[in-house]
Scaffold this motif. Sequence first.
Motif, PDB file in Angstrom:
ATOM      1  N   GLY A 135       0.806  -1.212   0.000  1.00 25.79           N
ATOM      2  CA  GLY A 135       0.000   0.000   0.000  1.00 25.79           C
ATOM      3  C   GLY A 135       0.840   1.263   0.000  1.00 25.79           C
ATOM      4  O   GLY A 135       0.460   2.271  -0.616  1.00 25.79           O
ATOM      5  N   VAL A 136       1.991   1.245   0.681  1.00 23.00           N
ATOM      6  CA  VAL A 136       2.880   2.411   0.687  1.00 23.00           C
ATOM      7  C   VAL A 136       3.351   2.714  -0.733  1.00 23.00           C
ATOM      8  O   VAL A 136       3.407   3.880  -1.149  1.00 23.00           O
ATOM      9  CB  VAL A 136       4.084   2.163   1.625  1.00 23.00           C
ATOM     10  N   ALA A 137       3.682   1.659  -1.492  1.00 22.54           N
ATOM     11  CA  ALA A 137       4.097   1.865  -2.886  1.00 22.54           C
ATOM     12  C   ALA A 137       2.977   2.496  -3.701  1.00 22.54           C
ATOM     13  O   ALA A 137       3.211   3.413  -4.509  1.00 22.54           O
ATOM     14  CB  ALA A 137       4.523   0.529  -3.493  1.00 22.54           C
ATOM     15  N   LEU A 397       4.534   9.179   3.833  1.00 28.78           N
ATOM     16  CA  LEU A 397       5.053  10.547   3.923  1.00 28.78           C
ATOM     17  C   LEU A 397       6.571  10.575   3.785  1.00 28.78           C
ATOM     18  O   LEU A 397       7.144  11.566   3.349  1.00 28.78           O
ATOM     19  CB  LEU A 397       4.648  11.175   5.262  1.00 28.78           C
ATOM     20  N   ARG A 398       7.232   9.477   4.149  1.00 30.64           N
ATOM     21  CA  ARG A 398       8.690   9.389   4.014  1.00 30.64           C
ATOM     22  C   ARG A 398       9.029   8.781   2.655  1.00 30.64           C
ATOM     23  O   ARG A 398       8.490   7.746   2.279  1.00 30.64           O
ATOM     24  CB  ARG A 398       9.272   8.536   5.125  1.00 30.64           C
ATOM     25  N   PRO A 399       9.953   9.376   1.904  1.00 30.21           N
ATOM     26  CA  PRO A 399      10.342   8.809   0.604  1.00 30.21           C
ATOM     27  C   PRO A 399      11.292   7.632   0.776  1.00 30.21           C
ATOM     28  O   PRO A 399      12.515   7.778   0.712  1.00 30.21           O
ATOM     29  CB  PRO A 399      11.013   9.996  -0.098  1.00 30.21           C
ATOM     30  N   TRP A 400      10.743   6.446   0.972  1.00 31.70           N
ATOM     31  CA  TRP A 400      11.552   5.256   1.222  1.00 31.70           C
ATOM     32  C   TRP A 400      12.361   4.842   0.007  1.00 31.70           C
ATOM     33  O   TRP A 400      13.424   4.229   0.129  1.00 31.70           O
ATOM     34  CB  TRP A 400      10.648   4.095   1.645  1.00 31.70           C
ATOM     35  N   GLY A 401      11.870   5.121  -1.162  1.00 35.86           N
ATOM     36  CA  GLY A 401      12.540   4.703  -2.389  1.00 35.86           C
ATOM     37  C   GLY A 401      11.584   4.827  -3.552  1.00 35.86           C
ATOM     38  O   GLY A 401      10.524   5.463  -3.452  1.00 35.86           O
ATOM     39  N   ILE A 406       9.822  -0.235  -3.325  1.00 35.96           N
ATOM     40  CA  ILE A 406       8.965  -0.464  -2.158  1.00 35.96           C
ATOM     41  C   ILE A 406       8.102  -1.698  -2.382  1.00 35.96           C
ATOM     42  O   ILE A 406       7.959  -2.542  -1.487  1.00 35.96           O
ATOM     43  CB  ILE A 406       8.089   0.771  -1.892  1.00 35.96           C
ATOM     44  N   ALA A 407       7.540  -1.816  -3.581  1.00 34.23           N
ATOM     45  CA  ALA A 407       6.724  -2.990  -3.891  1.00 34.23           C
ATOM     46  C   ALA A 407       7.549  -4.269  -3.799  1.00 34.23           C
ATOM     47  O   ALA A 407       7.051  -5.313  -3.353  1.00 34.23           O
ATOM     48  CB  ALA A 407       6.114  -2.856  -5.282  1.00 34.23           C
TER      49      ALA A 407
END
Length: 508
Positions: A135-137, A397-401, A406-407
Amino acid sequence: MTESAVQLLPLAIVVGMFALFIVSGLRTSSRQASEYGVAGGYTGRIGIGAAIASNWMSAASFLGLAGMFYLTGYYAMAFVVGWTGGYVLLLVLMATQIRRFGKYTAPDFVGFRYESEAARTLAAIISIGIAVIYGVAQFRGIALIVSWLFGIAYTPAVVVGAALVVGFVVVSGALGVARNQKLHYFVLITAFILPLMLMARKLGYFWILPQFGYGAAIRDLQQQFGFAWSEPFATVTPFRWLALCFTLMFGTAGLPHVLSRFYMVPSIRDARWGVVWGLFFIALIYWSAPAYGVLARLFEARGGIVLNSSDPMVADMAVLSAARYSGLPLWCIGLLAAGGMSAAFSTVAGMFLTGSASFSYDIYPRLIRPNASEADKVVAAKGFFLLLAVIVMTLALRPWGMIAEIAALAFALAGNTIFPAFLLGIWWGRANAPGVISGMLAGVVITFAPFLAGILPFLASLPPATSSAFIGAPLVILVMVAVSLLTPPPGDGIKLFLARNVHDTAEE
């Protein structure tokens, strides 16, 4: 790619596309028929394949894959080979057998096969974890498009995107909207390929099948600008490439919302042929994504724009960037934006609903409220849906990648946990509850161990978390085998079920 003004025409196209889905869904839900998947009457194996492809297409497919090709070139082929190879793995090893079990979710399968409520609960928790990461992706993809549509920064765009997702699900639920998967796929594939054809034609490349014509663009990139886009292993070692490829392959074969497609098909042959057609429909997207990445780099090179490899947002918006640089009309760019939004919305809504169902039926009545009624479970599912949306929004909210990166972590978790549980559960009758619980716990540790490299330096030698299932899945299988052999075997009933209902069954 944030702009200061609201993009009125693209925004209208986005709204119109979602209105089309709602109207079509209302018509679909008004017809009572033998349903496949989330909605829609059974229309044959091609329809099943379209439903599988529609369910699969997400922001990672629509935006993230092109972004990876834009930034990394040949390395991104690992995503194509891994994601499509996973469906081949499903076709060969699991699709028909899953259909014969007759269970509707991954926790259902694990609980029934291993005769363990603890294993079922653990599978539900892992499924929720996969839904959160995936979901974050999707939220990242939604936020990037919202940022461009409304001319706002990324952070408020995440909040607006989350509100839009929840609002769309609430409105759809209140109206009783059913999802027309075949229409959804047709609209998405049109939104993705039509602009690509127009771009290829504008550049003078073979545009009727641009998936086969962008090779000339690769040649021009190399000859005119010295960019060896197709050079194998230019940025990573073959081991890293293979590790990512196999991780995505195992993860695809273990992703809960992918596996659920095979529980509800009418017959064994439909399950098998549905995978074949689904793989073809998915491949249409994957054949097109590299072309977007190449054309975006070519337009930038010709325009004197220096590659900004440090900003993943630029890469994730390569699809829209290519359309803008090529001078396509605004309605065409709006069509791309609407397709990306629709792909991300449908995926994240489906993942959240799956996670909510896992909580309300596999965790809530077993660990929190044993005497819960059906009404209580519905309330719990709605509440947990909102909680999932808040959690994912906060994490996004944080740009993880990049979207695809992310997926890939969600696929790694699925490949290290759910995939081994299904594989041995289907093909090895000696696998038992202690084995699968130990294996899934080990898979969770293996997935997230690379994040502790700062504390435990020796972990730095491991493949990254997004590639961990290459080694992790075989290790989990070994753990399951060892623990199963050291503990009592499963009951005779499940062994008989495997022998009679799963393996010794005439094809339907």
